[in-house]
Design a protein around this motif. Structure first.
Motif, PDB file in Angstrom:
ATOM      1  N   PRO A  10       0.889  -1.197   0.076  1.00 13.38           N
ATOM      2  CA  PRO A  10       0.103  -0.084   0.040  1.00 13.38           C
ATOM      3  C   PRO A  10       1.037   1.281   0.007  1.00 13.38           C
ATOM      4  O   PRO A  10       1.982   1.245   0.693  1.00 13.38           O
ATOM      5  CB  PRO A  10      -0.892  -0.201   1.189  1.00 13.38           C
ATOM      6  CG  PRO A  10      -0.767  -1.734   1.516  1.00 13.38           C
ATOM      7  CD  PRO A  10       0.498  -2.225   1.188  1.00 13.38           C
ATOM      8  N   LEU A  11       0.271   2.247  -0.779  1.00 16.26           N
ATOM      9  CA  LEU A  11       1.094   3.499  -0.732  1.00 16.26           C
ATOM     10  C   LEU A  11       0.566   4.539   0.137  1.00 16.26           C
ATOM     11  O   LEU A  11       1.388   5.647   0.380  1.00 16.26           O
ATOM     12  CB  LEU A  11       0.595   4.300  -2.232  1.00 16.26           C
ATOM     13  CG  LEU A  11       1.158   3.277  -3.359  1.00 16.26           C
ATOM     14  CD1 LEU A  11       0.652   4.169  -4.596  1.00 16.26           C
ATOM     15  CD2 LEU A  11       2.770   3.143  -3.368  1.00 16.26           C
ATOM     16  N   HIS A  12      -0.776   4.337   1.095  1.00 14.78           N
ATOM     17  CA  HIS A  12      -1.042   5.337   1.999  1.00 14.78           C
ATOM     18  C   HIS A  12      -1.332   6.510   1.289  1.00 14.78           C
ATOM     19  O   HIS A  12      -0.786   7.819   1.487  1.00 14.78           O
ATOM     20  CB  HIS A  12      -0.125   5.414   3.048  1.00 14.78           C
ATOM     21  CG  HIS A  12       0.224   4.136   3.615  1.00 14.78           C
ATOM     22  ND1 HIS A  12      -0.944   3.231   4.299  1.00 14.78           N
ATOM     23  CD2 HIS A  12       1.377   3.330   3.987  1.00 14.78           C
ATOM     24  CE1 HIS A  12      -0.206   2.062   4.851  1.00 14.78           C
ATOM     25  NE2 HIS A  12       1.184   2.164   4.624  1.00 14.78           N
ATOM     26  N   ASP A 283     -10.003   0.921  -2.899  1.00 12.92           N
ATOM     27  CA  ASP A 283     -10.015   2.247  -2.063  1.00 12.92           C
ATOM     28  C   ASP A 283      -8.933   3.293  -2.499  1.00 12.92           C
ATOM     29  O   ASP A 283      -8.277   3.980  -1.660  1.00 12.92           O
ATOM     30  CB  ASP A 283     -10.144   1.798  -0.470  1.00 12.92           C
ATOM     31  CG  ASP A 283     -11.357   1.287  -0.007  1.00 12.92           C
ATOM     32  OD1 ASP A 283     -12.387   1.223  -0.869  1.00 12.92           O
ATOM     33  OD2 ASP A 283     -11.378   0.499   1.058  1.00 12.92           O
ATOM     34  N   CYS A 284      -8.795   3.004  -3.758  1.00 12.22           N
ATOM     35  CA  CYS A 284      -7.867   4.293  -4.229  1.00 12.22           C
ATOM     36  C   CYS A 284      -6.492   4.202  -3.730  1.00 12.22           C
ATOM     37  O   CYS A 284      -5.836   5.094  -3.269  1.00 12.22           O
ATOM     38  CB  CYS A 284      -8.156   5.805  -4.165  1.00 12.22           C
ATOM     39  SG  CYS A 284      -9.829   6.049  -5.062  1.00 12.22           S
ATOM     40  N   ASP A 285      -5.848   2.933  -3.326  1.00 12.32           N
ATOM     41  CA  ASP A 285      -4.578   2.435  -2.995  1.00 12.32           C
ATOM     42  C   ASP A 285      -4.218   1.078  -3.389  1.00 12.32           C
ATOM     43  O   ASP A 285      -5.077   0.349  -3.888  1.00 12.32           O
ATOM     44  CB  ASP A 285      -4.621   2.704  -1.379  1.00 12.32           C
ATOM     45  CG  ASP A 285      -3.196   2.854  -0.972  1.00 12.32           C
ATOM     46  OD1 ASP A 285      -2.245   2.576  -1.721  1.00 12.32           O
ATOM     47  OD2 ASP A 285      -2.929   3.124   0.508  1.00 12.32           O
ATOM     48  N   ILE A 286      -3.065   0.800  -3.496  1.00 11.79           N
ATOM     49  CA  ILE A 286      -2.770  -0.634  -3.814  1.00 11.79           C
ATOM     50  C   ILE A 286      -2.990  -1.485  -2.499  1.00 11.79           C
ATOM     51  O   ILE A 286      -2.783  -1.024  -1.376  1.00 11.79           O
ATOM     52  CB  ILE A 286      -1.141  -0.796  -4.062  1.00 11.79           C
ATOM     53  CG1 ILE A 286      -0.851   0.171  -5.240  1.00 11.79           C
ATOM     54  CG2 ILE A 286      -0.728  -2.115  -3.988  1.00 11.79           C
ATOM     55  CD1 ILE A 286       0.819   0.343  -5.401  1.00 11.79           C
ATOM     56  N   ALA A 287      -3.742  -2.607  -2.898  1.00  7.46           N
ATOM     57  CA  ALA A 287      -4.050  -3.511  -1.475  1.00  7.46           C
ATOM     58  C   ALA A 287      -2.957  -4.161  -1.005  1.00  7.46           C
ATOM     59  O   ALA A 287      -1.954  -4.378  -1.649  1.00  7.46           O
ATOM     60  CB  ALA A 287      -5.145  -4.534  -2.244  1.00  7.46           C
ATOM     61  N   ALA A 288      -3.183  -4.762   0.071  1.00  9.16           N
ATOM     62  CA  ALA A 288      -2.184  -5.574   0.841  1.00  9.16           C
ATOM     63  C   ALA A 288      -2.336  -7.084   0.314  1.00  9.16           C
ATOM     64  O   ALA A 288      -3.488  -7.427  -0.103  1.00  9.16           O
ATOM     65  CB  ALA A 288      -2.308  -5.637   2.139  1.00  9.16           C
TER      66      ALA A 288
END
Length: 329
Positions: A10-12, A283-288
């Motif tokens: 994730p990029l946060h 949710d507009c992020d890279i998932a774990a």
């Protein structure tokens, strides 16, 4: 460390589940960009088209029912409708040939059309319809549009997967339920795992040609995609309460359409993803990357496994008869 382990971090980003597609665009102007959005005449696809076109992109919406699509897209500037049936290989080739003949580069391809938990349906080849539509049709479409994607010199392919992938990986030995009882949810799950795996391998092959690929879970949203679900199915996914009434988004945890389209728009346009690809997002992020028995969000390893992605690629070429060489002009 594997390819999937390295990429799925994730990029946060500062965005979240409540982010809308307009917010995910972050004010970026898209003038001069050309996009194709399958499934762009309803639900999340329609919102994706609205936001991309509103920012200045020109958007082609392929649809089985052109008249219905044109009615849904009335009033949107810079949007055109073309005929396409993802279950018909000849229709895919015709659509792509017409687009290539126009000479346009293709900056964004959103592979968003699909079926969910349908009764057993087969195309003319005998292929199970969810796998054929959600994965194989988009595999062939992307292959045929490849020259236009390369021409863009910085294109993105966005594959709309689902958290539903957690129910099953791709059965490479019997993906069409020829030797096992048909299960509509497992068929849907394997098609969504296929969407994620396609992005993994497409990105590996395409990165050297400035084409990056992403897959995503848009969130749970009530759209026309649920048309095959009965009341028991809708209760199962949390859309109905025990009395059979629709749970609105705040109570159900579902997103509204503007929120549901956000991650696709983010994957298609965000500078936060520059230099990255082959990842599953939510949710507009890279998932774990999560354990296979996890019941929460994140991508399961079978949907981010590069070896499985290569095997699926080879099977997809065999099933479609389309040899997809991203190195070719």
């Amino acid at each position: 460390m594997t390819y999937g382990d390295y990429r799925q971090t994730p990029l946060h980003t500062g965005f979240g589940a409540a982010t809308t597609a307009t917010e995910a665009l972050a004010g970026r102007a898209l003038s001069g960009m050309q996009a194709i959005v399958t499934g762009g005449a309803s639900g999340l696809g329609l919102e994706t088209v609205r936001v991309l076109a509103g920012a200045g992109a020109r958007v082609v919406v392929p649809a089985r029912d052109r008249r219905q699509a044109q009615a849904a897209l009335t009033g949107l500037a810079g949007v055109e409708v073309a005929a396409l049936d993802l279950l018909d290989p000849q229709a895919i080739d015709s659509f792509a040939a017409a687009f290539l003949a126009s000479g346009r580069a293709l900056h964004v391809l959103v592979n968003g059309a699909g079926l969910m938990a349908s009764p057993l349906l087969r195309d003319a080849r005998g292929y199970e319809a969810q796998f054929a539509t959600n994965h194989l049709g988009h595999f062939q479409l992307t292959a045929r549009l490849w020259p236009a994607l390369r021409q863009a010199r910085g294109a993105r392919v966005v594959c709309v997967s689902s958290l539903g992938h957690r129910q099953a990986g791709v059965d490479l030995d019997d993906p069409h339920f020829l030797r096992q009882p048909y299960d509509k949810w497992r068929a849907y799950a394997q098609s969504k795992s296929a969407n994620a795996l396609f992005a993994v391998e497409l990105d590996r092959r395409g990165a050297a040609h400035e084409v990056r690929a992403f897959s995503l879970h848009p969130g749970a949203i009530l759209t026309p995609l649920v048309r095959h679900l009965d009341q028991d199915d809708l209760r199962r996914v949390g859309a109905l309460d025990d009395a059979g009434q629709v749970n609105p988004p705040p109570q159900s945890g579902f997103k509204n359409v503007a929120q549901g389209a956000a991650t696709a728009v983010w994957c298609a346009t965000s500078a936060q993803l520059d230099g990255l690809g082959g990842v599953y997002c939510e949710d507009c992020d890279i998932a774990a990357l999560v354990a296979d028995d996890s019941t929460g969000p994140g991508v399961r390893r079978w949907a981010a496994d590069p070896a499985q992605a290569r095997r699926l690629w080879a099977l997809s070429e065999q099933m479609t008869g389309v040899r997809f060489d991203p190195g070719a002009a």
